[in-house]
Design a protein around this motif. Structure first.
Motif, PDB file in Angstrom:
ATOM      1  N   GLY A 109       0.822  -1.205   0.000  1.00 16.94           N
ATOM      2  CA  GLY A 109       0.000   0.000   0.000  1.00 16.94           C
ATOM      3  C   GLY A 109       0.857   1.256   0.000  1.00 16.94           C
ATOM      4  N   PHE A 110       1.893   1.257   0.814  1.00 16.84           N
ATOM      5  CA  PHE A 110       2.805   2.409   0.820  1.00 16.84           C
ATOM      6  C   PHE A 110       3.581   2.490  -0.486  1.00 16.84           C
ATOM      7  N   LEU A 111       4.055   1.351  -0.975  1.00 18.85           N
ATOM      8  CA  LEU A 111       4.825   1.350  -2.226  1.00 18.85           C
ATOM      9  C   LEU A 111       3.972   1.780  -3.414  1.00 18.85           C
ATOM     10  N   LYS A 146      17.535  -3.028  -5.891  1.00 17.52           N
ATOM     11  CA  LYS A 146      17.273  -3.909  -4.740  1.00 17.52           C
ATOM     12  C   LYS A 146      17.066  -3.119  -3.445  1.00 17.52           C
ATOM     13  N   GLU A 147      16.523  -1.909  -3.596  1.00 17.09           N
ATOM     14  CA  GLU A 147      16.136  -1.137  -2.415  1.00 17.09           C
ATOM     15  C   GLU A 147      14.752  -1.574  -1.935  1.00 17.09           C
ATOM     16  N   ILE A 148      14.051  -2.303  -2.800  1.00 11.57           N
ATOM     17  CA  ILE A 148      12.788  -2.949  -2.436  1.00 11.57           C
ATOM     18  C   ILE A 148      12.995  -4.434  -2.720  1.00 11.57           C
ATOM     19  N   THR A 149      12.752  -5.245  -1.681  1.00 12.91           N
ATOM     20  CA  THR A 149      12.905  -6.696  -1.792  1.00 12.91           C
ATOM     21  C   THR A 149      11.764  -7.353  -1.015  1.00 12.91           C
ATOM     22  N   PRO A 150      11.647  -8.678  -1.072  1.00 14.97           N
ATOM     23  CA  PRO A 150      10.629  -9.326  -0.241  1.00 14.97           C
ATOM     24  C   PRO A 150      10.815  -9.058   1.258  1.00 14.97           C
ATOM     25  N   ALA A 151      12.012  -8.674   1.662  1.00 10.29           N
ATOM     26  CA  ALA A 151      12.282  -8.397   3.078  1.00 10.29           C
ATOM     27  C   ALA A 151      12.032  -6.939   3.466  1.00 10.29           C
ATOM     28  N   THR A 152      11.550  -6.126   2.548  1.00  4.94           N
ATOM     29  CA  THR A 152      11.267  -4.721   2.856  1.00  4.94           C
ATOM     30  C   THR A 152      10.253  -4.644   3.991  1.00  4.94           C
ATOM     31  N   LEU A 195      10.213   5.025   2.060  1.00  2.00           N
ATOM     32  CA  LEU A 195      10.337   5.171   0.603  1.00  2.00           C
ATOM     33  C   LEU A 195       9.162   5.966   0.033  1.00  2.00           C
ATOM     34  N   ALA A 196       7.944   5.694   0.552  1.00  7.03           N
ATOM     35  CA  ALA A 196       6.759   6.425   0.081  1.00  7.03           C
ATOM     36  C   ALA A 196       6.842   7.900   0.455  1.00  7.03           C
ATOM     37  N   THR A 224       3.828   9.886  -2.814  1.00  4.64           N
ATOM     38  CA  THR A 224       2.863  10.923  -2.453  1.00  4.64           C
ATOM     39  C   THR A 224       2.533  10.935  -0.973  1.00  4.64           C
ATOM     40  N   LEU A 225       3.186  10.091  -0.186  1.00  6.84           N
ATOM     41  CA  LEU A 225       2.947  10.098   1.246  1.00  6.84           C
ATOM     42  C   LEU A 225       3.631  11.317   1.841  1.00  6.84           C
TER      43      LEU A 225
END
Length: 159
Positions: free
Chosen positions: A100-102, A117-123, A131-132, A137-138
């Motif tokens: 949702g944030f991404l 790889k700044e976003i991974t399954p471990a994020t 990041l948002a 737009t957050l």
């Protein structure tokens, strides 16, 4: 006083091959979560255009299948073409709140973050929020106003 036992318990050796196999199986199964989340998001997004959507939404909520706030998050996820692109699914965190944030990050930036790889399954949720805030737009959280701030605002608005 009782004696303290100093007996050492010997544990059986760990079979790392079996451990790694179990971890891989569980990881594969957990990864399916992301596919199911996105499939559900796409269905909600599609049915959102239906004249019966309000009824669908309410029944899902009333039957405690998907809370209304979660439905909104999922619809936001479905609205981001990168998050629904099958090429990226296995690179995403399998949590709807993180997604949702991404979803608030524009596609080109989201692709760049995935490639780096700044976003991974471990994020984590904290990482996704950050990041948002940084790239999407957050909005950054505002500091809570003190009583003094509220009082001065009222005084200034009465002029």
């Amino acid at each position: 006083m009782g004696k303290i036992s100093t007996k050492t318990e010997i544990l059986p050796p760990v079979n790392m091959k079996e451990v790694e196999s179990a971890v891989q199986q569980i990881t594969g199964s957990w990864t399916k979560t992301i596919h199911a989340l996105i499939e559900t998001a796409l269905l909600l997004h599609e049915y959102q255009r239906s004249p019966d959507y309000d009824s669908i939404r309410k029944i899902l909520h009333d039957r405690r299948i998907i809370d209304m706030s979660v439905q909104q998050i999922l619809i936001g996820i479905a609205g981001n073409p990168v998050l629904t692109d099958k090429r990226y699914r296995d690179l995403l965190p399998p949590h709807y709140t993180n997604l949702g944030f991404l979803s608030r990050i524009k596609s080109d930036k989201l692709i760049a973050l995935l490639n780096k790889k700044e976003i991974t399954p471990a994020t984590t949720l904290s990482d996704a929020k950050s990041l948002a805030t940084k790239f999407g737009t957050l909005k950054k959280p505002q500091k809570a106003r003190t009583k003094k701030d509220r009082k001065s605002t009222r005084l200034n608005s009465s002029h």
